[in-house]
Design an enzyme around this catalytic site. Structure first.
Site, PDB file in Angstrom:
ATOM      1  N   ASN A   1     -16.361 -40.580  21.633  1.00  0.00           N
ATOM      2  CA  ASN A   1     -17.542 -39.964  21.032  1.00  0.00           C
ATOM      3  C   ASN A   1     -18.718 -40.879  21.357  1.00  0.00           C
ATOM      4  O   ASN A   1     -18.850 -41.949  20.767  1.00  0.00           O
ATOM      5  CB  ASN A   1     -17.327 -39.852  19.509  1.00  0.00           C
ATOM      6  N   TRP A   2     -19.539 -40.452  22.318  1.00  0.00           N
ATOM      7  CA  TRP A   2     -20.627 -41.312  22.795  1.00  0.00           C
ATOM      8  C   TRP A   2     -21.809 -41.329  21.827  1.00  0.00           C
ATOM      9  O   TRP A   2     -22.778 -42.044  22.044  1.00  0.00           O
ATOM     10  CB  TRP A   2     -21.085 -40.859  24.185  1.00  0.00           C
ATOM     11  N   LYS A   3     -21.742 -40.514  20.785  1.00  0.00           N
ATOM     12  CA  LYS A   3     -22.816 -40.435  19.769  1.00  0.00           C
ATOM     13  C   LYS A   3     -24.168 -40.292  20.470  1.00  0.00           C
ATOM     14  O   LYS A   3     -24.252 -39.613  21.495  1.00  0.00           O
ATOM     15  CB  LYS A   3     -22.736 -41.648  18.841  1.00  0.00           C
TER      16      LYS A   3
ATOM     17  N   HIS B   1     -18.024 -34.512  11.537  1.00  0.00           N
ATOM     18  CA  HIS B   1     -18.115 -35.980  11.616  1.00  0.00           C
ATOM     19  C   HIS B   1     -18.855 -36.511  10.386  1.00  0.00           C
ATOM     20  O   HIS B   1     -19.798 -35.894   9.910  1.00  0.00           O
ATOM     21  CB  HIS B   1     -18.846 -36.396  12.905  1.00  0.00           C
TER      22      HIS B   1
ATOM     23  N   GLU C   1     -20.962 -38.777  10.073  1.00  0.00           N
ATOM     24  CA  GLU C   1     -22.408 -38.995  10.253  1.00  0.00           C
ATOM     25  C   GLU C   1     -23.172 -37.700  10.009  1.00  0.00           C
ATOM     26  O   GLU C   1     -24.304 -37.707   9.522  1.00  0.00           O
ATOM     27  CB  GLU C   1     -22.677 -39.584  11.651  1.00  0.00           C
TER      28      GLU C   1
ATOM     29  N   GLU D   1     -11.124 -40.341   9.931  1.00  0.00           N
ATOM     30  CA  GLU D   1     -12.118 -41.385  10.171  1.00  0.00           C
ATOM     31  C   GLU D   1     -12.643 -41.892   8.828  1.00  0.00           C
ATOM     32  O   GLU D   1     -13.589 -41.317   8.271  1.00  0.00           O
ATOM     33  CB  GLU D   1     -13.283 -40.829  11.000  1.00  0.00           C
TER      34      GLU D   1
ATOM     35  N   GLY E   1     -17.940 -48.019  12.885  1.00  0.00           N
ATOM     36  CA  GLY E   1     -19.008 -48.894  13.353  1.00  0.00           C
ATOM     37  C   GLY E   1     -19.133 -50.188  12.571  1.00  0.00           C
ATOM     38  O   GLY E   1     -20.142 -50.883  12.674  1.00  0.00           O
TER      39      GLY E   1
ATOM     40  N   SER F   1     -13.656 -48.104  14.349  1.00  0.00           N
ATOM     41  CA  SER F   1     -13.526 -49.462  14.900  1.00  0.00           C
ATOM     42  C   SER F   1     -12.240 -49.677  15.703  1.00  0.00           C
ATOM     43  O   SER F   1     -11.656 -50.759  15.642  1.00  0.00           O
ATOM     44  CB  SER F   1     -13.675 -50.505  13.784  1.00  0.00           C
TER      45      SER F   1
ATOM     46  N   GLY G   1     -15.661 -44.523  19.013  1.00  0.00           N
ATOM     47  CA  GLY G   1     -17.125 -44.547  19.077  1.00  0.00           C
ATOM     48  C   GLY G   1     -17.592 -45.659  20.002  1.00  0.00           C
ATOM     49  O   GLY G   1     -17.556 -45.531  21.222  1.00  0.00           O
ATOM     50  N   GLY G   2     -17.999 -46.781  19.420  1.00  0.00           N
ATOM     51  CA  GLY G   2     -18.597 -47.893  20.172  1.00  0.00           C
ATOM     52  C   GLY G   2     -17.821 -48.288  21.422  1.00  0.00           C
ATOM     53  O   GLY G   2     -18.414 -48.497  22.490  1.00  0.00           O
TER      54      GLY G   2
HETATM   55  P1  13P Z   1     -16.581 -46.576  16.011  1.00  0.00           P
HETATM   56  O1  13P Z   1     -15.404 -46.567  16.958  1.00  0.00           O
HETATM   57  O2  13P Z   1     -17.842 -47.079  16.633  1.00  0.00           O
HETATM   58  O3  13P Z   1     -16.243 -47.219  14.716  1.00  0.00           O
HETATM   59  O4  13P Z   1     -16.888 -45.020  15.683  1.00  0.00           O
HETATM   60  C1  13P Z   1     -15.856 -44.189  15.293  1.00  0.00           C
HETATM   61  C2  13P Z   1     -16.358 -42.801  15.267  1.00  0.00           C
HETATM   62  O5  13P Z   1     -17.188 -42.435  14.462  1.00  0.00           O
HETATM   63  C3  13P Z   1     -15.842 -41.870  16.288  1.00  0.00           C
HETATM   64  O6  13P Z   1     -16.203 -40.559  16.005  1.00  0.00           O
END
Ligand code: 13P
Length: 252
Positions: free
Chosen positions: A9-11, A95, A97, A167, A173, A213, A234-235
């Site tokens: 997930n490149w956000k 998600h 977020e 999640e 994050g 994470s 994510g990251g």
């Molecule tokens: P991180 O891997 O940056 O913690 O993000 C997880 C995430 O929200 C994937 O959708």
């Protein structure tokens, strides 16, 4: 046996050139590997360039969100039919977020899930508790609500196109990954709920990904849990040097 899935997930990161480059590196790294399904979910404006870079590869294209109406006067929204039209096979919905920073309700997410499935997309439905909810022992209640409301009214045949992603909000994050045991506990609980809501067979087939994470150093241990079927990253999905070892952990 459920095949492992590793989704990036490149956000709201990358640029045209960075997205193209990252997609090419992921394609090269995955090669002809069939032991894991790899998905990348770039921001909307880069779906085209990333889709091109993925052509002929085993890496699938996904989007990070979609609206709950097929078409119409909804300025700024993106229909799941459009996502399918530009080559997406997956969409992330629910998600945290979007739930917490953009105020998406369980009801809205349910409408999005149903329409996305109708449009032929596979849905990665995210569920997860906040730190406060975990500390007040509401984890099961919260993830059950996210699951139940998320898939309410979805026909059994369409449920086969749903992938769950656990999640925990406190792990996203933050560098605070859930322990493998914490992830396994919630995944097993979710699978038992899917069995009750749908069927034992359906639950046995449904992939349940862990997100929060995940890094090259902890992926293997988490993915080895019996009810963890891969990760939503994510990251660490933003650099091929981090993402590819996580893909490798999915192969086992
Ligand atoms: P991180 O891997 O940056 O913690 O993000 C997880 C995430 O929200 C994937 O959708």
């Amino acid at each position: 046996m459920r095949k492992k899935i590793v989704a990036g997930n490149w956000k709201m990161y990358t640029t045209t050139s960075a997205a193209r480059q990252l997609a090419r590196e992921v394609v090269a790294g995955v090669g002809n590997e069939q032991g894991v399904q790899v998905i990348v979910c770039p921001p909307f404006p880069y779906l085209g360039v990333v889709g091109e870079a993925l052509q002929g590869s085993r890496v699938a294209l996904g989007a990070q969100n979609a609206y709950c109406v097929r078409e119409g006067a909804f300025t700024g929204e993106v229909s799941p039919a459009m996502l399918a039209d530009v080559g997406c096979h997956y969409v992330i919905l629910g998600h945290s977020e979007r739930r917490h920073q953009l105020g998406e309700s369980d009801e809205l997410i349910n409408k999005k899930v149903k329409l996305a499935l109708d449009c032929g997309l596979k849905v990665i439905l995210c569920v997860g508790e906040t730190l406060q909810e975990r500390e007040s022992k509401q984890t099961s209640q919260v993830v059950e609500r996210h699951l139940t409301t998320g898939i309410a009214g979805v026909a059994p045949a369409a449920l086969a196109k749903v992938i769950l992603a656990y999640e925990p909000v406190w792990a996203i994050g933050t560098g605070h990954t859930a322990t493998p045991a914490q992830a396994q506990e919630v995944h097993a609980f979710l699978r038992s709920k899917v069995a009750a809501l749908w069927s034992a067979d359906g639950a046995a087939q449904m992939p349940i990904l862990y997100g929060g994470s995940v890094k090259p150093a902890n992926a293997a241990e988490i993915f080895q849990q019996p009810d963890v079927d891969g990760g939503l990253i994510g990251g660490a999905s933003l650099k091929a040097a981090d993402f590819l070892p996580i893909v490798q952990a999915g192969i086992g």
